[in-house]
Design a protein around this motif. Structure first.
Motif, PDB file in Angstrom:
ATOM      1  N   VAL A 114       0.863  -1.178   0.000  1.00  0.00           N
ATOM      2  CA  VAL A 114       0.000   0.000   0.000  1.00  0.00           C
ATOM      3  C   VAL A 114       0.900   1.228   0.000  1.00  0.00           C
ATOM      4  O   VAL A 114       1.830   1.334   0.805  1.00  0.00           O
ATOM      5  CB  VAL A 114      -0.929   0.016   1.221  1.00  0.00           C
ATOM      6  CG1 VAL A 114      -1.777   1.286   1.233  1.00  0.00           C
ATOM      7  CG2 VAL A 114      -1.811  -1.219   1.241  1.00  0.00           C
ATOM      8  N   ARG A 115       0.633   2.157  -0.884  1.00  0.00           N
ATOM      9  CA  ARG A 115       1.469   3.349  -0.994  1.00  0.00           C
ATOM     10  C   ARG A 115       1.421   4.199   0.279  1.00  0.00           C
ATOM     11  O   ARG A 115       0.408   4.211   0.982  1.00  0.00           O
ATOM     12  CB  ARG A 115       1.034   4.204  -2.182  1.00  0.00           C
ATOM     13  CG  ARG A 115       1.275   3.571  -3.550  1.00  0.00           C
ATOM     14  CD  ARG A 115       0.893   4.574  -4.626  1.00  0.00           C
ATOM     15  NE  ARG A 115       0.964   3.985  -5.955  1.00  0.00           N
ATOM     16  CZ  ARG A 115       0.668   4.637  -7.073  1.00  0.00           C
ATOM     17  NH1 ARG A 115       0.270   5.901  -6.997  1.00  0.00           N
ATOM     18  NH2 ARG A 115       0.742   4.043  -8.240  1.00  0.00           N
ATOM     19  N   LEU A 119       3.425  -0.764   5.707  1.00  0.00           N
ATOM     20  CA  LEU A 119       2.630  -1.957   5.987  1.00  0.00           C
ATOM     21  C   LEU A 119       2.000  -2.503   4.714  1.00  0.00           C
ATOM     22  O   LEU A 119       1.731  -1.771   3.758  1.00  0.00           O
ATOM     23  CB  LEU A 119       1.546  -1.643   7.018  1.00  0.00           C
ATOM     24  CG  LEU A 119       2.027  -1.140   8.383  1.00  0.00           C
ATOM     25  CD1 LEU A 119       0.840  -0.894   9.305  1.00  0.00           C
ATOM     26  CD2 LEU A 119       3.012  -2.114   9.017  1.00  0.00           C
ATOM     27  N   GLY A 120       1.720  -3.807   4.721  1.00  0.00           N
ATOM     28  CA  GLY A 120       1.031  -4.429   3.609  1.00  0.00           C
ATOM     29  C   GLY A 120      -0.476  -4.350   3.779  1.00  0.00           C
ATOM     30  O   GLY A 120      -0.993  -3.955   4.836  1.00  0.00           O
ATOM     31  N   SER A 174      -3.559   0.648  11.742  1.00  0.00           N
ATOM     32  CA  SER A 174      -2.865  -0.628  11.874  1.00  0.00           C
ATOM     33  C   SER A 174      -3.787  -1.654  12.530  1.00  0.00           C
ATOM     34  O   SER A 174      -4.412  -1.365  13.564  1.00  0.00           O
ATOM     35  CB  SER A 174      -1.600  -0.461  12.720  1.00  0.00           C
ATOM     36  OG  SER A 174      -1.073  -1.717  13.094  1.00  0.00           O
ATOM     37  N   LEU A 175      -3.891  -2.839  11.941  1.00  0.00           N
ATOM     38  CA  LEU A 175      -4.710  -3.887  12.542  1.00  0.00           C
ATOM     39  C   LEU A 175      -4.146  -4.347  13.884  1.00  0.00           C
ATOM     40  O   LEU A 175      -4.890  -4.736  14.782  1.00  0.00           O
ATOM     41  CB  LEU A 175      -4.805  -5.083  11.591  1.00  0.00           C
ATOM     42  CG  LEU A 175      -5.885  -5.038  10.514  1.00  0.00           C
ATOM     43  CD1 LEU A 175      -5.711  -6.203   9.544  1.00  0.00           C
ATOM     44  CD2 LEU A 175      -7.280  -5.057  11.125  1.00  0.00           C
ATOM     45  N   GLU A 176      -2.820  -4.279  14.023  1.00  0.00           N
ATOM     46  CA  GLU A 176      -2.182  -4.770  15.242  1.00  0.00           C
ATOM     47  C   GLU A 176      -2.321  -3.799  16.395  1.00  0.00           C
ATOM     48  O   GLU A 176      -2.683  -4.184  17.514  1.00  0.00           O
ATOM     49  CB  GLU A 176      -0.700  -5.053  14.970  1.00  0.00           C
ATOM     50  CG  GLU A 176       0.037  -5.622  16.168  1.00  0.00           C
ATOM     51  CD  GLU A 176       1.485  -5.918  15.864  1.00  0.00           C
ATOM     52  OE1 GLU A 176       2.209  -6.361  16.778  1.00  0.00           O
ATOM     53  OE2 GLU A 176       1.910  -5.724  14.706  1.00  0.00           O
ATOM     54  N   SER A 182       0.289   7.557   9.616  1.00  0.00           N
ATOM     55  CA  SER A 182       0.499   8.936   9.186  1.00  0.00           C
ATOM     56  C   SER A 182       0.603   9.061   7.671  1.00  0.00           C
ATOM     57  O   SER A 182       0.115  10.013   7.091  1.00  0.00           O
ATOM     58  CB  SER A 182       1.768   9.498   9.836  1.00  0.00           C
ATOM     59  OG  SER A 182       2.898   8.707   9.466  1.00  0.00           O
ATOM     60  N   GLY A 183       1.255   8.105   7.026  1.00  0.00           N
ATOM     61  CA  GLY A 183       1.529   8.228   5.600  1.00  0.00           C
ATOM     62  C   GLY A 183       0.297   8.407   4.741  1.00  0.00           C
ATOM     63  O   GLY A 183       0.126   9.426   4.080  1.00  0.00           O
TER      64      GLY A 183
END
Length: 304
Positions: A114-115, A119-120, A174-176, A182-183
Motif C-alpha cells: 500500500v502506498r 505496511l502491507g 494498523s490492525l495490530e 500517518s503516511g
C-alpha cells in the motif's frame, strides 16, 4: 285513417332514431373530450420526495464483506431526495447521502503493498465518513406500455442512472495496534487532504409498494463506480478503481392536489378506458368499495 296512423308511427320511429343517434354521438364526443383531458400530464401530480436508511458494501483494496469481522460487516447510511416526473416514464431526481464506511482485508485475498505506508494490505483497515450528492435520470419501467385496463396496481419498478460527487474522510489504521497511520492520512500523500473527494457513477433499481395515495415504501439497491483509488485510503497499483454497493429502504411522499400521480399512472391507460377501445363499455366503478365512484373518489385505492 289507417294511412294516417301508419304515417304517425313512421314519424315517431324516425324521431326516436334521430334522438338515439344524436345522444350516442354526444356521449362519444364527451368521452373523447374526457379522454384527451386524461392524456394531458398536467392533470396529474409530478413532485415527490423520499428518505430512508441504507447499508453499504465497500469493494476496494479493503472491503467490509468476507472479512475477519473485526468491526462487523454492517456500515450504515442515510439518504434523502426530491424527484419530478416530466411524464409517466421519464423523470429526474436529486439525492443526498451520509454514509459510515469501513473496510479491512478479505480472508482469502492476496496481500500487496500500500502506498505511503510500510505496511502491507493484510496489516491495515480503514474507517471514515462519506457525504455526497447525485443527479439521477428516472426511467419508469411500469409505465412503458399502456394496458387499457383499470386495475389496482400496488407495485412499481424503475431504473435510475446518473452522476454523483462525494467527499470522504477515509483513514488507515494498523490492525495490530489500531493506531492511525500517518503516511496515507494525508501528511505524505500530496493527492489527499483531510476531506478527499471524487465523482462517481451510480446505477440503481427501485421497487416501490403503494401504501396509499400519499405514501410509498421503496427498496432500492445501487451500484456505484468511484473514479478515484482513495475511497478506502489504501492506494495501490493493483486496484485502480473502486466500487461501493448500497441497499436502501425508505418512504416516499407524493405531493400535489390532483387525484393521481404520474409515477403510478399512465395517462394513456386512462384515455383508453374512457374510449373503450378494448370493446368494453365504460362503467361507473368503485374498485375500492368505499361507496364513492372512481371518477369522484379522491383515492381509488383506499377503502372508506
Amino acid at each position: 285513417m289507417k294511412n294516417k296512423r301508419l304515417f304517425l308511427v313512421i314519424i315517431a320511429v324516425i324521431l326516436f332514431s334521430s334522438y338515439s343517434i344524436s345522444q350516442n354521438a354526444t356521449n362519444r364526443g364527451r368521452s373523447q373530450i374526457t379522454a384527451l383531458t386524461k392524456v394531458n400530464p398536467n392533470n396529474y401530480n409530478r413532485w415527490y420526495a423520499g428518505l430512508g436508511a441504507q447499508h453499504i458494501f465497500v469493494h476496494a483494496d479493503l472491503r467490509n464483506f468476507g472479512v475477519n469481522d473485526r468491526k462487523g460487516e454492517f456500515s450504515y447510511g442515510f439518504y434523502a431526495y426530491g424527484g419530478y416526473m416530466f411524464n409517466s416514464i421519464i423523470g429526474l431526481e436529486a439525492k443526498a447521502h451520509f454514509n459510515d464506511i469501513y473496510g479491512e482485508p478479505q480472508q482469502w485475498a492476496d496481500t500487496y503493498d500500500v502506498r505511503y505506508t510500510p505496511l502491507g494490505l493484510d496489516e491495515v483497515y480503514f474507517e471514515g465518513e462519506s457525504v455526497g450528492i447525485r443527479l439521477l435520470g428516472v426511467f419508469n419501467l411500469s409505465n412503458i406500455a399502456p394496458s387499457g385496463i383499470r386495475y389496482q396496481r400496488k407495485w412499481n419498478f424503475a431504473f435510475y442512472a446518473g452522476i454523483g460527487y462525494h467527499q470522504y474522510t477515509s483513514k488507515l489504521y494498523s490492525l495490530e495496534t489500531e493506531e492511525e497511520l500517518s503516511g496515507p492520512n494525508f501528511q505524505d500523500n500530496e493527492l489527499r487532504e483531510d476531506w478527499a473527494s471524487s465523482w462517481y457513477l451510480p446505477v440503481e433499481f427501485g421497487i416501490s409498494y403503494r401504501f396509499n395515495r400519499r405514501l410509498d415504501i421503496e427498496f432500492r439497491p445501487a451500484l456505484n463506480i468511484n473514479h478515484e483509488d482513495d475511497f478506502d485510503a489504501a492506494i495501490s497499483d493493483k486496484q485502480t478503481y473502486e466500487l461501493f454497493f448500497t441497499t436502501s429502504l425508505g418512504v416516499v411522499y407524493k405531493f400535489g392536489n390532483k387525484r393521481k400521480h404520474l409515477k403510478w399512472t399512465n395517462p394513456y391507460d386512462e384515455a383508453l378506458i374512457e374510449l373503450g377501445e378494448r370493446g368494453e363499455e365504460f362503467e361507473v366503478k368503485d374498485i375500492d368499495g368505499d361507496g364513492v365512484i372512481d371518477e369522484l373518489d379522491k383515492d381509488n385505492y383506499t377503502p372508506k
